[in-house]
Design an enzyme around this catalytic site. Structure first.
Site, short mmCIF file in Angstrom:
data_model
loop_
_atom_site.label_atom_id
_atom_site.label_comp_id
_atom_site.label_asym_id
_atom_site.label_seq_id
_atom_site.Cartn_x
_atom_site.Cartn_y
_atom_site.Cartn_z
CD GLU A 32 -2.77 1.37 2.41
OE1 GLU A 32 -3.64 2.26 2.42
OE2 GLU A 32 -2.58 0.59 3.37
CE LYS B 150 -6.70 0.18 1.63
NZ LYS B 150 -7.24 -0.22 2.96
#
Length: 296
Positions: free
Chosen positions: A175, A212
């Protein structure tokens, strides 16, 4: 690795719920839920309250496996129980895939980015995650400026740790968030895509990751990453966008599904009746599911 869970995450219709607020963000999450910081004392009481909140969410009929593929947990949540079962086991029994946040927060900004703080106990955390039947992990960095060196450092760090997570038999969610308020958001996303692509191309056939990412400025910016054979799934964080705006932007991106936190739970309140709470959560779940599955 649980193959049934892998197949659900890779191919299922739905989204990933992010319920992983940690020590630093928990007071804000509780305040948004209607529990002010001056109403409890100390971390133990705080985490008791947030676990009670998460239990109410997870046990709601609105939190259902037909729309929710997985849920990201905070470490303290992993070690607590819901109805006599560890949280990950409870989720898995409901058909929802459990993930664990493993980062320790962010370092100070340098070169336009915030790297992750060192994760000194990563091996022990991964061992415990396996004991608790966790499927995958999540770790967050933040990009504020279109600095080539900074963004490269973020992606290098994410994949270096990600490979250790893969070795432990778990699927890492990489992420590298791009700040939605950055004046260089679009340029940062171009650099980020190139750096991620380089690392993906270097992975072996038995190394798989999830990504993400902030919903991009340009629709389908990350389609090449979504289609990469080493990518299980690409999910999007809401990043501070209100739910309606996050959903609208998400719909523009083919193959991108949600992994929202605040945008999922913003309208929930401790004083709502069970009927009000469940309906409010169902409305949020329906809208996020629709944005994840039905594209423009």
């Amino acid at each position: 690795m649980n193959q049934e869970q892998f197949d659900k995450v890779k191919n299922g219709n739905g989204f990933i719920a992010a319920l992983d607020q940690s020590g630093g963000s928990t007071p804000k999450a509780l305040a948004a839920y209607g529990i002010p910081e001056d109403s409890y004392t100390g971390e133990d009481e705080m985490f008791d309250l947030v676990h009670k909140m998460r239990t109410r969410i997870i046990t709601s009929p609105a939190f259902n496996p037909d729309q929710i593929l997985g849920a990201i947990l905070f470490e303290a949540t992993m070690d607590r129980e819901i109805h006599g079962k560890y949280t990950a086991d409870y989720l898995a029994d409901q058909g929802i895939v459990p993930f664990l946040k493993v980062d320790k927060g962010l370092d100070e900004q340098a070169n336009g980015v915030q790297l992750m703080k060192p994760i000194h106990d990563l091996d022990e955390t991964l061992r415990r995650a396996n004991d608790r039947n966790i499927f995958g992990t999540k770790m967050r960095s933040v990009i504020h400026e279109a600095n080539d060196n900074g963004i490269k450092a973020v992606v290098d760090q994410q994949f270096d740790i990600g490979k250790r997570i893969i070795e432990a038999g778990l699927v890492p969610i990489i992420e590298p968030e791009v700040n939605i308020h950055s004046e260089e958001k679009e340029k940062s996303e171009d650099i980020l895509k190139e750096e991620i692509q380089k690392h993906l191309d270097e992975l072996s056939e038995d190394q798989n990751v999830m990504l993400k990412l902030t919903i991009p400025t340009n629709a389908d910016q990350y389609k090449q990453l979504i289609d990469h054979p080493r990518v299980v799934r690409v999910v999007a964080l809401s990043g501070g966008y209100p739910r309606d705006k996050a959903n609208s932007k998400l719909k523009e991106n083919d193959g991108l599904i949600a992994s929202f936190s605040r945008a999922l739970v913003d309208d929930l309140n401790v004083d709502q009746s069970d009927e009000e709470f469940n309906q409010t959560l169902q409305n949020a779940v329906d809208s996020i599911y629709n944005a994840s599955v039905n594209k423009k």
